[in-house]
Write an enzyme that holds these catalytic residues in place. Sequence first.
Site, PDB file in Angstrom:
ATOM      1  N   ASN A   1     -53.315  29.005  32.284  1.00  0.00           N
ATOM      2  CA  ASN A   1     -53.497  30.340  32.071  1.00  0.00           C
ATOM      3  C   ASN A   1     -52.675  31.240  32.989  1.00  0.00           C
ATOM      4  O   ASN A   1     -52.196  30.633  34.174  1.00  0.00           O
ATOM      5  CB  ASN A   1     -54.882  30.711  31.820  1.00  0.00           C
ATOM      6  CG  ASN A   1     -55.789  30.817  32.877  1.00  0.00           C
ATOM      7  OD1 ASN A   1     -55.208  31.041  34.193  1.00  0.00           O
ATOM      8  ND2 ASN A   1     -57.145  30.569  32.779  1.00  0.00           N
TER       9      ASN A   1
ATOM     10  N   ASP B   1     -68.280  33.805  22.300  1.00  0.00           N
ATOM     11  CA  ASP B   1     -68.385  33.069  23.454  1.00  0.00           C
ATOM     12  C   ASP B   1     -67.085  32.289  23.817  1.00  0.00           C
ATOM     13  O   ASP B   1     -66.627  31.201  22.998  1.00  0.00           O
ATOM     14  CB  ASP B   1     -69.504  32.087  23.371  1.00  0.00           C
ATOM     15  CG  ASP B   1     -69.696  31.070  24.669  1.00  0.00           C
ATOM     16  OD1 ASP B   1     -68.973  31.307  25.373  1.00  0.00           O
ATOM     17  OD2 ASP B   1     -70.730  30.316  24.735  1.00  0.00           O
TER      18      ASP B   1
ATOM     19  N   THR C   1     -66.421  30.570  26.170  1.00  0.00           N
ATOM     20  CA  THR C   1     -66.415  29.198  26.839  1.00  0.00           C
ATOM     21  C   THR C   1     -65.635  28.023  26.170  1.00  0.00           C
ATOM     22  O   THR C   1     -65.929  27.726  24.736  1.00  0.00           O
ATOM     23  CB  THR C   1     -67.963  28.827  27.077  1.00  0.00           C
ATOM     24  OG1 THR C   1     -68.675  29.823  27.605  1.00  0.00           O
ATOM     25  CG2 THR C   1     -67.883  27.521  28.117  1.00  0.00           C
TER      26      THR C   1
ATOM     27  N   ASP D   1     -60.180  24.719  26.740  1.00  0.00           N
ATOM     28  CA  ASP D   1     -60.217  23.417  26.675  1.00  0.00           C
ATOM     29  C   ASP D   1     -59.750  22.811  25.265  1.00  0.00           C
ATOM     30  O   ASP D   1     -59.116  21.876  25.114  1.00  0.00           O
ATOM     31  CB  ASP D   1     -61.459  22.755  27.069  1.00  0.00           C
ATOM     32  CG  ASP D   1     -62.232  23.172  28.195  1.00  0.00           C
ATOM     33  OD1 ASP D   1     -61.366  23.170  29.175  1.00  0.00           O
ATOM     34  OD2 ASP D   1     -63.351  23.367  28.699  1.00  0.00           O
TER      35      ASP D   1
ATOM     36  N   GLY E   1     -71.290  28.199  22.603  1.00  0.00           N
ATOM     37  CA  GLY E   1     -71.166  26.860  23.413  1.00  0.00           C
ATOM     38  C   GLY E   1     -69.930  26.413  23.720  1.00  0.00           C
ATOM     39  O   GLY E   1     -69.094  26.872  23.258  1.00  0.00           O
TER      40      GLY E   1
HETATM   41  O1  RIB Z   1     -63.995  25.124  30.467  1.00  0.00           O
HETATM   42  C1  RIB Z   1     -65.643  25.433  30.144  1.00  0.00           C
HETATM   43  C2  RIB Z   1     -66.316  24.446  30.940  1.00  0.00           C
HETATM   44  O2  RIB Z   1     -66.254  24.785  32.487  1.00  0.00           O
HETATM   45  C3  RIB Z   1     -67.827  24.448  30.618  1.00  0.00           C
HETATM   46  O3  RIB Z   1     -68.207  23.651  29.739  1.00  0.00           O
HETATM   47  C4  RIB Z   1     -68.327  24.449  31.929  1.00  0.00           C
HETATM   48  O4  RIB Z   1     -69.100  22.955  31.985  1.00  0.00           O
HETATM   49  C5  RIB Z   1     -67.359  24.274  33.042  1.00  0.00           C
HETATM   50  O5  RIB Z   1     -66.786  23.008  33.402  1.00  0.00           O
END
Ligand code: RIB
Length: 294
Positions: free
Chosen positions: A179, A237, A239, A243, A278
Amino acid sequence: MKVLNFGSLNLDLVYQMEHFIRAGETFAASRLDKFPGGKGLNQSIALARAGAEVYHGGNVGPDGEVLVETLGNAGVDTRLIRRVEEVTGHAVIQVDSRGDNSIILYGGANMRVTSGQIDQVLEEFAPGDYLILQNEINRVGEIIEKAFEKGMLIVLNPSPMNEEIRKLPLEKVSFFLLNEIEGEELTGKREPGEILEELLIRYPHARIVLTLGEKGSVYADAEKRIYQDIYKVEAVDTTAAGDTFTGYFISTLIRTGSCQKALDMAARASAIAVSRKGAAPSIPTLDEVCGAGI
Ligand code: RIB
């Protein structure tokens, strides 16, 4: 072609907060959820859901079987995951009312990768296979050196960024997915165009994907640049959005050979991930991405 993801497996404790906690403040969370996570695990799930043949390498402690099961259920080969006598990695995550997050990481078992384990895992792979790495396990540099020797294609997501990243043999990396903040820390440049230029001066053979938050993402190599907008959704969220992007980008690239298509699928999949709670549970399946109508 096989994909090895040598990476972290974490138990995520997610606290819903009105705002991130300040120094000296005590503030009650309105909700606690426990999710499978870890950048490694999340990326393996995204890679598999997007259609790749994925093998996960890494460590869990006695409390981490649920993570191995989660990967297996998503279609990831888990035979290379080692059990160690150490607490499983975990993350304490605050999510605020805007869906932004703030993460405390404890490496635990993720930081117990050994030299022998690396040799054993890499034995299963051949020249031309992909290796995906993040920065939540130890011995990342050694894994890069040994995988390069073998002729594997190395993909690095330098996240979380820290001093260790600078010490890695980055000239052996084929793909960087990062990023803007990571790009700035790595190159000292602020503008996306300058970050890409600097990375290509340092690593002329590399292929780079720079994500730009609300401004989308850009692919760059020595010959071309391709821009991709985001798909707008209401953020619940964020998070694992990054990924999800990484997993979908690499998987689609392997499947179709098209960077344009890979960027588009990655943007669609990460938009869906942002609209759900999540880490691992927010990563969409290929059918969901194709049928989402975003
Ligand atoms: O990229 C998100 C992740 O970063 C989360 O799931 C957490 O475990 C951290 O590793």
